[in-house]
Design an enzyme around this catalytic site. Structure first.
Site, PDB file in Angstrom:
ATOM      1  N   GLU A 120       0.805  -1.215   0.000  1.00  0.00           N
ATOM      2  CA  GLU A 120       0.000   0.000   0.000  1.00  0.00           C
ATOM      3  C   GLU A 120       0.841   1.269   0.000  1.00  0.00           C
ATOM      4  O   GLU A 120       0.427   2.292  -0.563  1.00  0.00           O
ATOM      5  CB  GLU A 120      -0.923   0.012   1.234  1.00  0.00           C
ATOM      6  N   ASP A 139      -8.483   6.517  -8.096  1.00  0.00           N
ATOM      7  CA  ASP A 139      -9.134   5.225  -8.326  1.00  0.00           C
ATOM      8  C   ASP A 139     -10.647   5.301  -8.159  1.00  0.00           C
ATOM      9  O   ASP A 139     -11.324   4.274  -8.099  1.00  0.00           O
ATOM     10  CB  ASP A 139      -8.561   4.161  -7.397  1.00  0.00           C
ATOM     11  N   THR A 184      -7.736   8.484  -0.094  1.00  0.00           N
ATOM     12  CA  THR A 184      -7.276   7.260   0.551  1.00  0.00           C
ATOM     13  C   THR A 184      -6.283   7.661   1.627  1.00  0.00           C
ATOM     14  O   THR A 184      -5.388   8.479   1.372  1.00  0.00           O
ATOM     15  CB  THR A 184      -6.594   6.320  -0.470  1.00  0.00           C
TER      16      THR A 184
END
Length: 278
Positions: free
Chosen positions: A63, A81, A86
């Protein structure tokens, strides 16, 4: 200011396509009655503290391209995305509800924190990639909040409640060991556990059509290969996750080496970068 009581949301999926985010599909509990009554393995699993630390490093390598997972509390960006921002140690997303749940929990525990004022905006953008009401200061305030041990603990707790504990419980119910439990955890982190075809529960269902887990009398290695095959298929359904190296040159390597207990030393690659745990 009156602070609403924190109530975790039921989500169709954490990481799912925008076309499916917001669909009125209510996810069933992770463990069905049949699986919940299966005999769990007696050996220690991924919830052993040393193994959990390994799991966090493995996920962080994929990640965040780093083994220092504790440095990721303040991480935040929009990676394009379709999930909005995020952020954090597990990639909480503003578009998929788990970031909202996290900030609600933190605000219940610490009213008036620097992120509390964004709760209305987080509720509005849930299910979208919008930054409305968040920009221009949300990223800066997230980084500021991440310096607070209370917010770090909230991230830890939500990680465990939504992702880690359900993955380990399902793995033990299926009779798979530490490596298999990690494969479940990594899958639910990326794909969520909703009703869409690429969710964790449906990756597992696809694997069960090919092999039985030990709890059903099957061979563990054969079942884990089937699960990883199903995971790769799911990843390839979405461009943002089409690089399958976190399976091919990491989890599959451990499996081929027969390291079902995820014992160090561990050597793997993700996106071409090499990592080592001694």
């Amino acid at each position: 200011m009156e602070v609403p009581v924190y109530t975790p949301h039921i989500r169709t999926s954490r990481r799912t396509l925008l076309a499916l985010i917001g669909a009125s599909v209510v996810a069933a509990p992770l463990l069905t009655t049949q699986l919940a009554t299966a005999t769990p393995v007696s050996a220690g699993g991924l919830d052993d503290p040393a193994k959990k630390e390994i799991a966090m490093k493995l996920v962080s390598s994929a990640e965040n391209s780093s083994l220092d997972w504790k440095a990721q509390y303040g991480y935040i960006e929009d990676i394009g995305d379709g999930r909005g921002y995020t952020a954090g140690i597990i990639g909480f997303c503003s578009g998929t509800g788990d970031m909202l749940d996290l900030v609600e929990l933190h605000t219940q525990r610490k009213p008036g924190n620097v992120l509390a004022k964004y709760l209305p905006a987080l509720r509005e953008v849930d299910g979208t990639d919008s930054h409305d009401g968040l920009d221009p200061d949300y990223s800066r305030d997230w980084e500021k909040a991440a310096q607070d041990s209370a917010f770090q603990q909230a991230q830890n707790d939500e990680r465990d409640r939504v992702y880690f504990n359900p993955a380990v419980a399902q793995g033990k119910a299926d009779g798979i060991g530490t490596l298999g439990q990690f494969a479940y955890y990594d899958a639910i982190v990326m794909h969520g556990d909703g009703g869409d075809a690429t969710s964790f529960r449906n990756i597992r269902k696809r694997a069960l059509a090919q092999a039985k887990p030990p709890a059903q009398g099957g061979d563990e290695v054969a079942y884990l290969n089937a699960f990883l095959d199903a995971r790769v298929w799911a990843m390839k359904q979405e461009e943002a996750h089409s690089d399958t190296s976190r399976v091919d040159t990491a989890q599959r390597v451990f499996l081929k080496n027969g390291n079902l207990n995820l014992d160090p030393p561990l050597d793997w690659k993700v996106y071409g970068d090499s990592f080592h745990i001694g």
